[in-house]
Enzyme design. Structure first.
Site, PDB file in Angstrom:
ATOM      1  CE  LYS A 191      47.858  61.563  24.112  1.00 27.80           C
ATOM      2  NZ  LYS A 191      48.696  62.677  23.613  1.00 27.80           N
TER       3      LYS A 191
ATOM      4  CG  ASP B 246      50.367  63.413  17.492  1.00 29.10           C
ATOM      5  OD1 ASP B 246      51.462  63.703  18.024  1.00 29.10           O
ATOM      6  OD2 ASP B 246      49.967  62.237  17.373  1.00 29.10           O
TER       7      ASP B 246
END
Length: 284
Positions: free
Chosen positions: A165, A220
């Site tokens: 991430k 994202d």
């Protein structure tokens, strides 16, 4: 992941929480030989999930309680639909009532919300997937409910797949070559069965990630325009997942950008329970 053992453990903990020293009301008010016949009924439309957990809850309190499911998980419900019938010692039925309803209401709320998202992207080929934003201790129940609603599950835990991430990449720094090298090293260290996904929050991060040969790229909090650009840039070299605050009103637009997956944390972290009730008649 929703095995009999997982259900039994969670049900036992919930029953202990709800009646740690017994049900005082039932013990002083309800005759010990009273028999209850009850129906679990939907008070509003929705999608059912958790009927097996309901049965496990009642029988954990008293194995002589008989639970007969009238509907299956994944079934659509209208107000008034009888989900299950329950017959057995009244004290046991009343002691299990709230815990059984709590499980079924939350699970059915998740299934109902998931079905709405799945229906909204119908025909696009996009999968709606959940996230790890689940209630601690209840992930298996909530993930199962997502499947009842027609959705799919993301990785179950940190042990299941590599998912780099933004904070992982921040530790590696901004050097694209260093990021590519680190991801290639991770790939080389992994068994061939382990999936490798990387989250990016800017288009200029894509080249370094794709050069490492990852399996999935998560875009994202991208705009619709940037999602389309990202899909074109990936060009089939990896699955493309859209994520980040995606809600029902705009999900069709996201699906039509060409992504393969849309992950929605709201399926589990912000769901509204489906209204279910237990209507009891007692026959001594």
């Amino acid at each position: 992941m929703l095995t009999d053992a997982v259900i039994a453990t969670a049900v036992a903990a919930a029953l202990h929480e709800d009646a740690p020293w017994g049900d005082v009301t039932g013990e002083v008010l309800v005759p010990s030989d009273a028999v209850a016949s009850a129906r679990m009924v939907a008070r509003q439309p929705g999608v059912l999930a958790g009927v097996g957990v309901v049965a496990a809850t009642f029988t954990a309190v008293d194995p002589t309680i008989a639970v007969r499911p009238e509907r299956e998980d994944g079934d659509g419900l209208v107000a008034g639909t009888v989900v299950a019938t329950i017959v057995g010692p009244a004290r046991g039925v009343l002691r299990a009532e709230r815990v059984a309803l709590n499980f079924a209401q939350r699970m059915s709320g998740i299934a109902t919300a998931t079905r709405a998202y799945v229906d909204a992207v119908a025909g696009t080929g996009v999968r709606i997937v959940d996230t790890r934003k689940t209630t601690p201790g209840l992930r298996a129940f909530e993930r199962y409910a997502v499947r009842c609603g027609g959705g799919h599950n993301h990785r179950y835990s940190l042990s299941d797949a590599v998912m780099a991430k933004d904070n992982h990449l921040a530790v590696l720094g901004d050097d694209p070559e260093r990021i590519t090298a680190a991801l290639r090293a991770a790939r080389a260290a992994l068994p061939h069965t382990v999936h490798l996904e990387v989250e990016v929050d800017r288009l200029d991060q894509l080249d370094a990630v794709l050069a490492a040969g990852v399996d999935t790229v998560m875009l994202d909090n991208f705009s619709l325009e940037d999602l389309r650009t990202g899909v074109e840039k990936v060009d089939g070299r990896a699955l493309v997942e859209a994520s980040g605050g995606i809600t029902l009103p705009g999900i069709r637009d996201v699906a039509e950008t060409g992504v393969d997956l849309i992950s929605v944390g709201a399926l589990t972290h912000s769901v509204t329970a489906l209204d279910l009730g237990l209507d009891v008649e007692v026959a001594v």
